[in-house]
Design an enzyme around this catalytic site. Structure first.
Site, short mmCIF file in Angstrom:
data_model
loop_
_atom_site.label_atom_id
_atom_site.label_comp_id
_atom_site.label_asym_id
_atom_site.label_seq_id
_atom_site.Cartn_x
_atom_site.Cartn_y
_atom_site.Cartn_z
N GLU A 169 -44.14 56.50 -18.08
CA GLU A 169 -43.81 57.27 -19.30
C GLU A 169 -45.04 57.89 -19.95
OE1 GLU A 169 -41.72 55.08 -22.38
OE2 GLU A 169 -41.54 56.87 -23.62
N LYS A 173 -40.50 59.14 -16.93
CA LYS A 173 -39.90 59.25 -18.27
C LYS A 173 -40.80 60.11 -19.14
CE LYS A 173 -38.33 56.52 -22.21
NZ LYS A 173 -37.62 55.31 -22.63
P1 13P Z 1 -37.16 57.46 -28.01
O1 13P Z 1 -36.01 58.01 -27.20
O2 13P Z 1 -36.75 57.00 -29.39
O3 13P Z 1 -38.35 58.37 -27.99
O4 13P Z 1 -37.59 56.12 -27.30
C1 13P Z 1 -37.73 56.09 -25.95
C2 13P Z 1 -38.79 55.14 -25.59
O5 13P Z 1 -38.54 54.22 -24.85
C3 13P Z 1 -40.13 55.34 -26.15
O6 13P Z 1 -41.05 54.59 -25.44
#
Ligand code: 13P
Length: 342
Positions: free
Chosen positions: A175, A217
């Protein structure tokens, strides 16, 4: 590696996406403050348990990202929450990073920590039932940042995490989040996101991560939250897909977007626009799905308001949002579905 690839594909099965319910104790405390609810170990458990026991959840939700506290918790009837998910065919996952910390000699920038002892922690989480993991790096857009130094430091850590996950039998969700704060135009977000993804995939390659056994992500390519020029869902979709075609190998089975502070409706509409383009034949060789925290939970959280009596209303709100994102994921979302009965 076969299991990893199968798990990764299951997490982006048709019509399904991921619920991010891995808010740290501090972050969930802020969310509970916003509805006037006290944050205790029990109230956090109650809230998350109600989400996980939403009757239709498994139709739309393939996996749930848990926080360390939650993966060890039991529901009100004594069933481990991990088992509550597994019984419905929902895959349990776990957030394993230790948060974004100031990066030395880089004012205003962060590097995500948590590599020390990670091999042992991953083994323990696998024993608790986790089959995938998450590590989030963040990048601010501002004059002179993100620096290449910040981009490289985070790419290296993300790849080290991903390799350790695969070694331990967990699918890494990688991510890298370019944050929405700022007044920058969408073109700047596109350029920064491309630089970040290029560095991330270079490091994943260097560190021998098997792309078939991971998920990406990322942020969507959007204008800064304070940018005076808004972008339509189709403009977001066009810029995001163009950016990813340049930077994300087609061996990656799925892209599961974060919502990053977009409203829940905007996050759904933008995902819907991407899948519409894909359905119309635009090249996008990955599943395009969601791994939303706020955008899946905000309506449910408000409906719950910390009261057990509101649990069914909260479940209905969650199911409605999850269903609309499932439609978006299939390229069938239309704004008038927002008003359909939950
Ligand atoms: P959000 O969709 O609220 O951005 O959260 C996703 C997430 O896992 C952030 O690390």
């Amino acid at each position: 590696m076969g299991d990893l690839a199968a798990t990764a594909r299951a997490l982006v099965a048709p019509g399904k996406g991921i619920l991010a319910a891995d808010e740290s104790t501090g972050t969930i405390g802020k969310r509970f403050d916003s509805i006037g609810a006290a944050s205790t170990e029990e109230s956090r458990r109650d809230y998350r348990e109600l989400l996980f026991t939403t009757p239709t959840a498994a139709e739309y939700i393939s996996g749930v990202i848990l926080f360390d506290e939650t993966i060890r918790q039991h529901g009100a009837d004594g069933t481990p929450l991990v088992e509550v998910l597994e019984r419905q065919g929902i895959v349990p996952g776990i957030k394993v990073d230790a948060g974004a910390k100031p990066l030395a000699f880089a004012p205003g920038e962060t590097v995500t920590e948590g590599l020390d002892g990670l091999r042992e922690r991953l083994e323990a989480y696998h024993g608790l039932g986790a089959r995938f993991a998450k590590w989030r790096a963040t990048y601010v857009i501002a004059p002179g940042v993100p620096s290449q130094y910040c981009i490289d430091a985070n790419a290296h850590a993300l790849a080290r995490y991903a390799a350790l996950c695969q070694e331990a039998g967990l699918v890494p969700i990688v991510e890298p989040e370019v944050l929405m704060e700022g007044d920058h135009p969408i073109e700047q977000c596109e350029g920064v996101t491309a630089s970040v993804l290029e560095a991330v995939f270079s490091q994943l390659f260097e560190q021998r991560v098997e792309l078939e056994g991971m998920l990406l992500k990322p942020n969507m390519v959007v204008p800064g939250a304070d940018c005076p020029v808004p972008a339509t869902p189709d403009e977001v979709a066009a810029a995001t897909l163009r950016c990813f075609r340049w930077t994300v190998p087609c061996a990656v089975p799925g892209i599961v977007f974060l919502s990053g502070g977009q409203s829940d409706k905007a996050a759904t509409a933008n995902l819907g626009a991407m899948n519409k383009r894909k359905a119309a034949g635009e090249v996008a060789p990955w599943e395009l799905s969601f791994s939303y925290g706020r955008a899946l939970q905000s309506a449910a959280l408000k409906a719950w308001a910390g009261e057990a009596a509101n649990a069914d209303a909260a479940r209905a709100a969650f199911a409605h949002r999850a269903r609309l994102n499932s439609e978006a994921r299939r390229g069938r979302y239309a704004a008038d579905m927002e008003h359909a009965e939950p």
